[in-house]
Design an enzyme around this catalytic site. Structure first.
Site, PDB file in Angstrom:
ATOM      1  N   HIS A   5       5.489   0.371  19.286  1.00  0.00           N
ATOM      2  CA  HIS A   5       4.457   0.832  18.339  1.00  0.00           C
ATOM      3  C   HIS A   5       4.533   2.357  18.132  1.00  0.00           C
ATOM      4  CE1 HIS A   5       0.261  -0.311  16.610  1.00  0.00           C
ATOM      5  NE2 HIS A   5       0.793   0.693  15.922  1.00  0.00           N
ATOM      6  N   ALA A  54       3.729  -3.638  10.749  1.00  0.00           N
ATOM      7  CA  ALA A  54       2.328  -3.758  10.311  1.00  0.00           C
ATOM      8  C   ALA A  54       1.391  -3.831  11.512  1.00  0.00           C
ATOM      9  CB  ALA A  54       2.187  -4.968   9.411  1.00  0.00           C
ATOM     10  N   ARG A  55       1.209  -5.004  12.043  1.00  0.00           N
ATOM     11  CA  ARG A  55       0.345  -5.209  13.201  1.00  0.00           C
ATOM     12  C   ARG A  55       0.796  -6.463  13.920  1.00  0.00           C
ATOM     13  NH1 ARG A  55      -1.224  -0.830  13.419  1.00  0.00           N
ATOM     14  NH2 ARG A  55      -3.335  -0.001  13.495  1.00  0.00           N
ATOM     15  N   GLY A  99       0.860  -1.195   0.000  1.00  0.00           N
ATOM     16  CA  GLY A  99       0.000   0.000   0.000  1.00  0.00           C
ATOM     17  C   GLY A  99       0.890   1.237   0.000  1.00  0.00           C
ATOM     18  N   GLU A 115      -0.005  -6.829  22.216  1.00  0.00           N
ATOM     19  CA  GLU A 115       0.639  -5.654  22.792  1.00  0.00           C
ATOM     20  C   GLU A 115      -0.337  -4.849  23.662  1.00  0.00           C
ATOM     21  OE1 GLU A 115       1.667  -3.933  18.872  1.00  0.00           O
ATOM     22  OE2 GLU A 115       0.473  -2.188  19.450  1.00  0.00           O
TER      23      GLU A 115
HETATM   24  C1  DGY Z   1      -1.763   3.230  12.618  1.00  0.00           C
HETATM   25  O1  DGY Z   1      -2.011   4.362  12.220  1.00  0.00           O
HETATM   26  O2  DGY Z   1      -2.409   2.252  12.286  1.00  0.00           O
HETATM   27  C2  DGY Z   1      -0.670   3.097  13.604  1.00  0.00           C
HETATM   28  O3  DGY Z   1      -0.312   1.779  13.807  1.00  0.00           O
HETATM   29  C3  DGY Z   1      -1.094   3.753  14.904  1.00  0.00           C
HETATM   30  O4  DGY Z   1      -0.069   4.530  15.355  1.00  0.00           O
END
Ligand code: DGY
Length: 326
Positions: free
Chosen positions: A288, A240-241, A157, A270
């Protein structure tokens, strides 16, 4: 007298953003920055037409059922895996996020984490602080080359493209990517990136960067089997996550030197961090913070606030994620 709609700002936020919201709404804020339980969030949302959320507030079908007045949830984040968007659409609740305003800052951070991981910056800094540096030696903290190496990006993206441009144009890297949908030829050329399968990317890249959104299908995109495909000299970066990587499998792969090193800004569960990750030296861990610069966080907060204003006052969200029936 016209009464202003009520909104909840669920976490602490810049005072100027609160002030802007107060021009349009009756605002309940949380400048003590308490992370509300689901019960407390539902209680505070009674009578509220809108809520300003961050990734820490889960908007579920169960919560929506308890909040009949809610019309919009404005997330101060581009990621929105804390939202059950289909449930929001069914409940007639607008969902918004904050795309674009954090793209370049987050791409900068991804690159910083790649550099820190490949060049062993955290590990060597801890060594120095511990007073262990007594002499120079030819291979002390020798890491992996970044310039001219092969970068593999999973999730192409806006942020992935920003990282690709940095790699190709700034560091002369060969850039491979995999994405559900290949980029159009013009965007691919601007990023100097080539679409490959996930297997080819994992087997070929010197540095693997994860930038894909979280979804049930993306859960454990990188687990033991994928780590085994990577080069023993390779590094892995996750901005990412949490949940995209199997953190337990990664900790084992780092300990066994299946791969050389990792850089992680996001974690499964987390702010808890898998205890095994805390005991391996070859991982750089950050809490994060990929979008954390003051101008970018202010732009994110502003956009979330503008979504509330634009939707509740003017009837149209700026960056909608769904189209609930009015
Ligand atoms: C997002 O914008 O998704 C980030 O991970 C949050 O800081």
């Amino acid at each position: 007298m016209i009464t202003k709609p009520s909104v909840l700002v669920a976490r602490a936020v810049f005072p100027e953003v609160l002030h802007k919201l107060e021009q349009h709404f009756s605002v309940e804020s949380n400048q003590d920055d308490i992370v509300f339980s689901a019960e407390e969030l539902a209680r505070r949302l009674q009578g509220k037409a809108g809520v300003f959320t961050t990734g820490s507030e889960r908007i579920s079908a169960a919560l929506l059922a308890q909040c009949p007045d809610l019309r919009i949830c404005a997330n101060m984040a581009v990621g929105y895996n804390n939202f059950d968007v289909p449930a929001m659409t069914t409940a007639g609740v607008m969902a918004t996020n904050t795309p674009d305003v954090l793209t370049e800052t987050t791409a900068d951070f991804g690159f910083a984490l790649l550099m820190a991981t490949a060049r062993r910056m955290a590990e060597s800094e801890h060594f120095l602080r511990a007073g262990l540096w007594t002499r120079w030696s030819y291979d002390m903290f020798a890491g992996a080359e970044v310039h001219g190496s092969t970068l593999g990006i999973i999730g192409m993206g806006r942020i992935g493209q920003g990282i690709a441009r940095r790699g190709a144009l700034g560091f002369g890297m060969k850039v491979l990517y995999c994405n559900r949908k290949p980029l159009d030829a013009e965007t691919e050329a601007a990023c100097q990136a080539r679409h490959v399968s996930k297997t080819e990317l994992l087997q070929t890249a010197d540095h693997v960067m994860l930038v894909l959104p979280y979804s049930a299908e993306a859960h454990h995109t990188i687990g033991a089997a994928e780590l085994a495909l990577m080069k023993p000299t390779a590094t892995l970066v996750n901005i990412a996550r949490g949940g995209i990587v199997d953190d337990a499998a990664l900790a084992a792969a780092l300990r066994n030197r299946t791969i050389a090193a990792a850089g992680l800004d996001v974690f499964e569960g987390e702010p808890a961090v898998h205890p095994d990750l805390l005991t391996v030296p070859n991982v750089v861990l950050t809490p994060h913070i990929a979008s954390a610069t003051i101008p970018t966080r202010l732009a994110m907060a502003d956009l979330a606030a503008d979504n509330l204003i634009s939707f509740l006052v003017h009837g149209k969200a700026l960056t909608p994620l769904n189209a609930p029936a009015p």
